[in-house]
Design an enzyme around this catalytic site. Sequence first.
Site, short mmCIF file in Angstrom:
data_model
loop_
_atom_site.label_atom_id
_atom_site.label_comp_id
_atom_site.label_asym_id
_atom_site.label_seq_id
_atom_site.Cartn_x
_atom_site.Cartn_y
_atom_site.Cartn_z
N PRO A 35 -10.22 -15.12 0.70
CG PRO A 35 -9.59 -17.21 1.53
CD PRO A 35 -9.09 -16.08 0.70
CG MET A 36 -11.54 -11.80 3.86
SD MET A 36 -11.49 -10.00 3.61
CE MET A 36 -12.13 -9.88 1.93
CB ALA A 37 -15.65 -16.09 7.64
CD GLN A 89 -10.03 -20.83 2.68
OE1 GLN A 89 -10.70 -20.31 3.55
NE2 GLN A 89 -8.79 -20.43 2.40
CB CYS A 120 -9.38 -19.97 10.00
SG CYS A 120 -10.65 -19.27 11.09
N GLY A 219 -1.62 -9.96 3.45
CA GLY A 219 -1.50 -9.19 4.69
C GLY A 219 -1.16 -7.74 4.48
CG ASP A 220 -0.83 -5.68 7.19
OD1 ASP A 220 -1.96 -5.99 7.59
OD2 ASP A 220 0.20 -5.85 7.87
N GLY A 240 -7.18 -8.83 1.32
CA GLY A 240 -8.32 -9.20 2.14
C GLY A 240 -9.02 -7.97 2.68
NE ARG A 241 -7.06 -7.38 8.13
CZ ARG A 241 -6.19 -7.01 9.05
NH1 ARG A 241 -6.62 -6.45 10.18
NH2 ARG A 241 -4.90 -7.19 8.86
#
Length: 329
Positions: A35-37, A89, A120, A219-220, A240-241
Amino acid sequence: MNGVSALAPSPPSPPPLARDFYTRKLAEGGAVLAPMAGFSDAPFRRLCRRFGSAWAVTEMVSAKALTVGDERGLEISAPYEGERDLVIQVFGGEPEVVAAGGRLLYERFSPAALDLNMGCPVKKVTGRSCGAKLMNDPGRAAAIIGQLARAVPVPVSAKLRLGYDRVNALEVALALQEAGAALITIHGRTAAQKYTGEADWEAVAEIAARLAIPVVGSGDVTTQEQFRRYRAWGLGVMVGRGALGRPWVFRELRGEPAPPLPEIKDLILEHARSMRAWYGTDHAVIKMRGHLARYAQAFPEPEALRKALMQVSTLGALERVLACALPGA
């Protein structure tokens, strides 16, 4: 919408397949879209699922806003047509409010699961004792999970950090497990770290070894070698990213090649058309600029293309810029 007092009768018992949702999906072996805003909206979730994301989690939705009739959260969490395995979420700091908000979301969209945001680090969220601030109050976090689990007939999970400003994720995760969480996701940094340094996956694996429920790390993650290593440790993997401007990463993590540039160009245009259709306005192309900046990295002379993409405001302009970046494709 009704307020908290409208939280009603207890939901029916979930069917066995609903209870086992997370275990079944993890067994399929794919990575999960985080989940990423501002990013994990329906058009992007659709692309990532196509490329193999095991499930996809929506942007976070304010439970409190839902309970006072603010319907923006319904827009954020709405599934695209035919969306399967939707996980919504929610965030909030009061058990009764989160339970009421979760119930409203379940009644509207029948998601496969609900996830509590406990990671968050943004001040406007933590300042309301929500998000990562819940890491400082395991008892309250457990109460939220417990009431949410009783409010809906689907699994509930939580996405944590290693801690707020100190590492205490094991204590928190054990409390959530006891309260009824079906799965825990842990981003391998504290909230104080935000996104600096490297995610500590070894710490995540140590916590997972102490729990009876599945654990997903975050993460990463960008490479197949990382994915295989963490899966070998018994962890699920969330991306995510690393998926921004690269929705095909879920295919790459399984050992398949990235699409050739002409297909990436078509994919960007498909993403933009889907955004315009979903939001009903050409302004959606502007909203997509965060994705566009990252898509540019796949092309020759990415910095020049990124600058050009940051100026587009219509679908037509985007088509022209991409035609120049990849003539003849």
